[in-house]
Design an enzyme around this catalytic site. Structure first.
Site, PDB file in Angstrom:
ATOM      1  N   ARG A 247       0.819  -1.228   0.000  1.00 37.46           N
ATOM      2  CA  ARG A 247       0.000   0.000   0.000  1.00 37.46           C
ATOM      3  C   ARG A 247       0.851   1.275   0.000  1.00 37.46           C
ATOM      4  O   ARG A 247       0.398   2.342   0.416  1.00 37.46           O
ATOM      5  CB  ARG A 247      -0.969   0.041   1.179  1.00 37.46           C
ATOM      6  CG  ARG A 247      -1.943  -1.109   1.185  1.00 37.46           C
ATOM      7  CD  ARG A 247      -3.098  -0.865   2.122  1.00 37.46           C
ATOM      8  NE  ARG A 247      -3.999  -1.987   2.084  1.00 37.46           N
ATOM      9  CZ  ARG A 247      -3.884  -3.079   2.823  1.00 37.46           C
ATOM     10  NH1 ARG A 247      -2.908  -3.171   3.696  1.00 37.46           N
ATOM     11  NH2 ARG A 247      -4.746  -4.048   2.710  1.00 37.46           N
TER      12      ARG A 247
ATOM     13  N   LYS B 294       3.644  11.353 -11.270  1.00 39.68           N
ATOM     14  CA  LYS B 294       2.828  10.494 -12.143  1.00 39.68           C
ATOM     15  C   LYS B 294       3.570   9.182 -12.317  1.00 39.68           C
ATOM     16  O   LYS B 294       4.733   9.173 -12.711  1.00 39.68           O
ATOM     17  CB  LYS B 294       2.661  11.138 -13.518  1.00 39.68           C
ATOM     18  CG  LYS B 294       1.419  11.969 -13.676  1.00 39.68           C
ATOM     19  CD  LYS B 294       1.231  12.276 -15.154  1.00 39.68           C
ATOM     20  CE  LYS B 294       0.081  13.231 -15.356  1.00 39.68           C
ATOM     21  NZ  LYS B 294      -0.038  13.617 -16.779  1.00 39.68           N
TER      22      LYS B 294
ATOM     23  N   GLU C 126      10.224  17.432 -25.233  1.00 50.28           N
ATOM     24  CA  GLU C 126       9.545  17.910 -24.017  1.00 50.28           C
ATOM     25  C   GLU C 126      10.083  19.290 -23.609  1.00 50.28           C
ATOM     26  O   GLU C 126       9.344  20.126 -23.099  1.00 50.28           O
ATOM     27  CB  GLU C 126       9.713  16.920 -22.864  1.00 50.28           C
ATOM     28  CG  GLU C 126       9.072  15.549 -23.078  1.00 50.28           C
ATOM     29  CD  GLU C 126       7.545  15.523 -22.893  1.00 50.28           C
ATOM     30  OE1 GLU C 126       6.937  16.589 -22.686  1.00 50.28           O
ATOM     31  OE2 GLU C 126       6.980  14.413 -22.997  1.00 50.28           O
TER      32      GLU C 126
ATOM     33  N   LYS D 212       8.004  23.211 -14.453  1.00 52.39           N
ATOM     34  CA  LYS D 212       7.164  22.081 -14.013  1.00 52.39           C
ATOM     35  C   LYS D 212       6.727  22.274 -12.561  1.00 52.39           C
ATOM     36  O   LYS D 212       5.614  21.906 -12.184  1.00 52.39           O
ATOM     37  CB  LYS D 212       7.896  20.748 -14.193  1.00 52.39           C
ATOM     38  CG  LYS D 212       7.008  19.575 -13.817  1.00 52.39           C
ATOM     39  CD  LYS D 212       6.938  18.471 -14.805  1.00 52.39           C
ATOM     40  CE  LYS D 212       5.831  17.480 -14.422  1.00 52.39           C
ATOM     41  NZ  LYS D 212       5.937  16.201 -15.080  1.00 52.39           N
TER      42      LYS D 212
ATOM     43  N   GLU E 211      -3.669  16.811 -11.803  1.00 49.33           N
ATOM     44  CA  GLU E 211      -4.126  17.056 -13.177  1.00 49.33           C
ATOM     45  C   GLU E 211      -5.636  17.229 -13.291  1.00 49.33           C
ATOM     46  O   GLU E 211      -6.311  16.567 -14.083  1.00 49.33           O
ATOM     47  CB  GLU E 211      -3.658  15.920 -14.107  1.00 49.33           C
ATOM     48  CG  GLU E 211      -3.692  16.370 -15.569  1.00 49.33           C
ATOM     49  CD  GLU E 211      -3.171  15.320 -16.552  1.00 49.33           C
ATOM     50  OE1 GLU E 211      -1.997  14.959 -16.443  1.00 49.33           O
ATOM     51  OE2 GLU E 211      -3.959  14.905 -17.402  1.00 49.33           O
TER      52      GLU E 211
ATOM     53  N   ARG F 191      -2.554  21.353 -15.117  1.00 51.23           N
ATOM     54  CA  ARG F 191      -1.513  20.361 -15.466  1.00 51.23           C
ATOM     55  C   ARG F 191      -1.768  19.738 -16.840  1.00 51.23           C
ATOM     56  O   ARG F 191      -0.844  19.242 -17.492  1.00 51.23           O
ATOM     57  CB  ARG F 191      -1.418  19.277 -14.382  1.00 51.23           C
ATOM     58  CG  ARG F 191      -0.236  18.350 -14.588  1.00 51.23           C
ATOM     59  CD  ARG F 191       0.097  17.538 -13.364  1.00 51.23           C
ATOM     60  NE  ARG F 191       1.188  16.612 -13.616  1.00 51.23           N
ATOM     61  CZ  ARG F 191       1.756  15.861 -12.704  1.00 51.23           C
ATOM     62  NH1 ARG F 191       1.344  15.927 -11.451  1.00 51.23           N
ATOM     63  NH2 ARG F 191       2.748  15.042 -13.016  1.00 51.23           N
TER      64      ARG F 191
ATOM     65  N   ASN G 298       0.136  18.209 -21.556  1.00 51.40           N
ATOM     66  CA  ASN G 298      -0.184  17.194 -22.579  1.00 51.40           C
ATOM     67  C   ASN G 298      -0.196  17.786 -23.983  1.00 51.40           C
ATOM     68  O   ASN G 298      -0.633  17.122 -24.928  1.00 51.40           O
ATOM     69  CB  ASN G 298      -1.546  16.552 -22.280  1.00 51.40           C
ATOM     70  CG  ASN G 298      -1.511  15.766 -20.983  1.00 51.40           C
ATOM     71  OD1 ASN G 298      -0.492  15.174 -20.649  1.00 51.40           O
ATOM     72  ND2 ASN G 298      -2.602  15.787 -20.245  1.00 51.40           N
TER      73      ASN G 298
ATOM     74  N   HIS H  93       0.524  15.628 -26.923  1.00 57.50           N
ATOM     75  CA  HIS H  93       0.525  14.236 -26.475  1.00 57.50           C
ATOM     76  C   HIS H  93      -0.647  13.416 -27.013  1.00 57.50           C
ATOM     77  O   HIS H  93      -0.542  12.197 -27.110  1.00 57.50           O
ATOM     78  CB  HIS H  93       0.545  14.170 -24.942  1.00 57.50           C
ATOM     79  CG  HIS H  93       1.913  14.426 -24.371  1.00 57.50           C
ATOM     80  ND1 HIS H  93       2.613  15.577 -24.618  1.00 57.50           N
ATOM     81  CD2 HIS H  93       2.708  13.664 -23.570  1.00 57.50           C
ATOM     82  CE1 HIS H  93       3.774  15.519 -23.980  1.00 57.50           C
ATOM     83  NE2 HIS H  93       3.855  14.368 -23.340  1.00 57.50           N
TER      84      HIS H  93
ATOM     85  N   HIS I   3       0.745  10.190 -28.473  1.00 58.80           N
ATOM     86  CA  HIS I   3       0.484   8.835 -27.969  1.00 58.80           C
ATOM     87  C   HIS I   3      -0.096   7.956 -29.072  1.00 58.80           C
ATOM     88  O   HIS I   3       0.225   6.766 -29.172  1.00 58.80           O
ATOM     89  CB  HIS I   3      -0.483   8.884 -26.784  1.00 58.80           C
ATOM     90  CG  HIS I   3       0.176   9.321 -25.508  1.00 58.80           C
ATOM     91  ND1 HIS I   3      -0.520   9.717 -24.389  1.00 58.80           N
ATOM     92  CD2 HIS I   3       1.487   9.428 -25.168  1.00 58.80           C
ATOM     93  CE1 HIS I   3       0.319  10.044 -23.428  1.00 58.80           C
ATOM     94  NE2 HIS I   3       1.541   9.878 -23.875  1.00 58.80           N
TER      95      HIS I   3
ATOM     96  N   HIS J 273       9.127   8.296 -27.170  1.00 57.84           N
ATOM     97  CA  HIS J 273       8.038   9.171 -26.718  1.00 57.84           C
ATOM     98  C   HIS J 273       8.267  10.630 -27.143  1.00 57.84           C
ATOM     99  O   HIS J 273       7.374  11.273 -27.689  1.00 57.84           O
ATOM    100  CB  HIS J 273       7.895   9.060 -25.194  1.00 57.84           C
ATOM    101  CG  HIS J 273       6.890  10.004 -24.617  1.00 57.84           C
ATOM    102  ND1 HIS J 273       5.535   9.883 -24.860  1.00 57.84           N
ATOM    103  CD2 HIS J 273       7.026  11.112 -23.834  1.00 57.84           C
ATOM    104  CE1 HIS J 273       4.888  10.864 -24.244  1.00 57.84           C
ATOM    105  NE2 HIS J 273       5.770  11.629 -23.618  1.00 57.84           N
TER     106      HIS J 273
END
Ligand code: GLY
Length: 376
Positions: A123, A145, A187, A229, A239, A243, A247, A250, A254, A266
């Site tokens: 956990r 993330k 990026e 960032k 997000e 945030r 993307n 993206h 993606h 990527h």
């Protein structure tokens, strides 16, 4: 440049990003996390293991109870449950408990997997990010993330789990293959486009220095990205709103990654996605033709792809419809208002007006180059 950036969460200190040119200070930083009585598991991949695992392990060995190294095959195709299970197996066998710590030593895939294991094992246990690629230093190691791919879906299983520390050794950028380094620039350029026009111009003025990996210029670049960032993840850690601007490029990116079977990196796909998203910005009259062309030239100057062959526009569109960010039939594209500022552009896929569909297809056609196998 300072050598530290503090990341806060809800007004409280959460973790630090440390900038260095070697691994020496990592020892002191880990001692600050009271690791003397803890077990440490360094998670890395087949590319990074041979370069830095021994150095980091011998440094950690001196200051903790036990240190082990787990490694898996480098690449996006390892970002799956099987790799996570392999790490769980080792942690269970070595009797790691909730007080122990994982160290992610590597690029974005290593960081995402290690963070996900840290979020779920018992956990939740602590983890430290030691990013060794440009992409992971400027983006994926910061902000918590974590996740893996599942079946056809990229990053669809995951959790937010903040690291205890991000330790950046800028000299690791020197060992990166050109292709990996350039991919990271996708990026980096993204930050300039979405939130800092002065940074975008700085990048354009320093192309030669950046490409020759001049350490002082790289320090400025990585530091600036981390500052940017920080602003975003402190404002919106989970997000919910701002945030999402990270993307930019993206949604297209993606989809291309998937269509190309992860043959493209990527950051390369982000570059292609930036071109498509900028095309939309241009066509809806937010930026002019010259700015659109400048963006393409900037990406190309850093060795990034601005066109892709071997995939059809329709297959990219189909993947976009599959994208996890499509909520109730809507996809929100991030588009540019100008260099350094973005807007949201929402598209209803169930009831899309013809002109909007044409715009999307045209944006995709801007980046797809016809070849024998992409006619559909
Ligand atoms: N890589 C995008 C984010 O951290 O939100």
């Amino acid at each position: 440049m300072d050598n530290i950036i503090q990341i806060n969460s809800e007004g409280e200190h959460a973790y630090d990003i440390i900038f260095s040119v070697n691994f020496k200070k990592l020892k002191d930083e880990l001692l600050n996390l009271n690791i003397e009585k803890k077990r440490i598991c360094i998670v890395t991949d087949s590319n990074v293991a041979g370069l830095y695992a021994n150095e980091v392990k011998s440094l950690v060995d001196m200051i903790c109870r036990q240190c082990i190294v787990v490694q898996f095959n480098a690449g996006e195709l390892s970002k799956r449950q099987e790799t996570v299970n392999k790490i769980y197996d080792i942690l269970v066998r070595k009797k790691f408990d909730r007080k122990d710590i994982l160290i992610a030593l590597g690029g974005g895939v290593v960081g995402d997997i290690t963070g996900f294991v840290a979020a779920t094992y018992m956990r939740g246990i602590d983890y430290v990010q030691v990013p060794t690629t440009l992409l992971s230093q400027v983006d994926s190691s910061i902000g918590g993330k974590t996740g893996i791919d599942y079946k056809d879906h990229k990053n669809i299983i995951g959790a937010f789990k903040m690291p205890k520390l991000v330790y950046i050794n800028l000299n690791t950028l020197k060992s990166l293959p050109d292709r990996e380094f350039n991919a990271g620039m996708g990026e980096v350029i993204k930050y300039g486009l979405i939130m800092a026009d002065d940074f975008y111009h700085y990048l354009n003025k320093n192309i030669a220095k950046i490409k020759s990996r001049d350490l002082s210029t790289l320090s400025n670049v990585v530091y600036m990205c981390c500052r940017l960032k920080k602003i975003i993840v402190e404002d919106d850690p989970y997000e919910k709103n701002v945030r999402k601007i990270l993307n930019f490029g993206h949604t297209f990116g993606h989809a291309i990654e998937k269509c190309k079977g992860f043959e493209y990196l990527h950051g390369e796909c982000v570059s292609l996605g930036i071109v498509a998203a900028s095309y939309i910005s241009y066509k809806i009259n937010q930026i002019d033709a010259q700015t659109f062309n400048d963006i393409i030239n900037t990406l190309a100057s850093f060795g990034l792809p601005v066109t892709v062959s071997g995939i059809s526009p329709n297959s990219i569109l189909r993947e976009i419809l599959n994208d996890k960010k499509m909520h109730s039939g809507y996809i929100t594209f991030i588009v540019l208002k100008r260099i350094g500022k973005v807007n949201f552009y929402k598209v209803n896929f169930h009831n899309m007006p013809e002109d909007e569909k044409e715009l999307l297809i045209n944006a995709i056609e801007t980046i797809t180059v016809a070849s024998k196998d992409n006619s559909e």
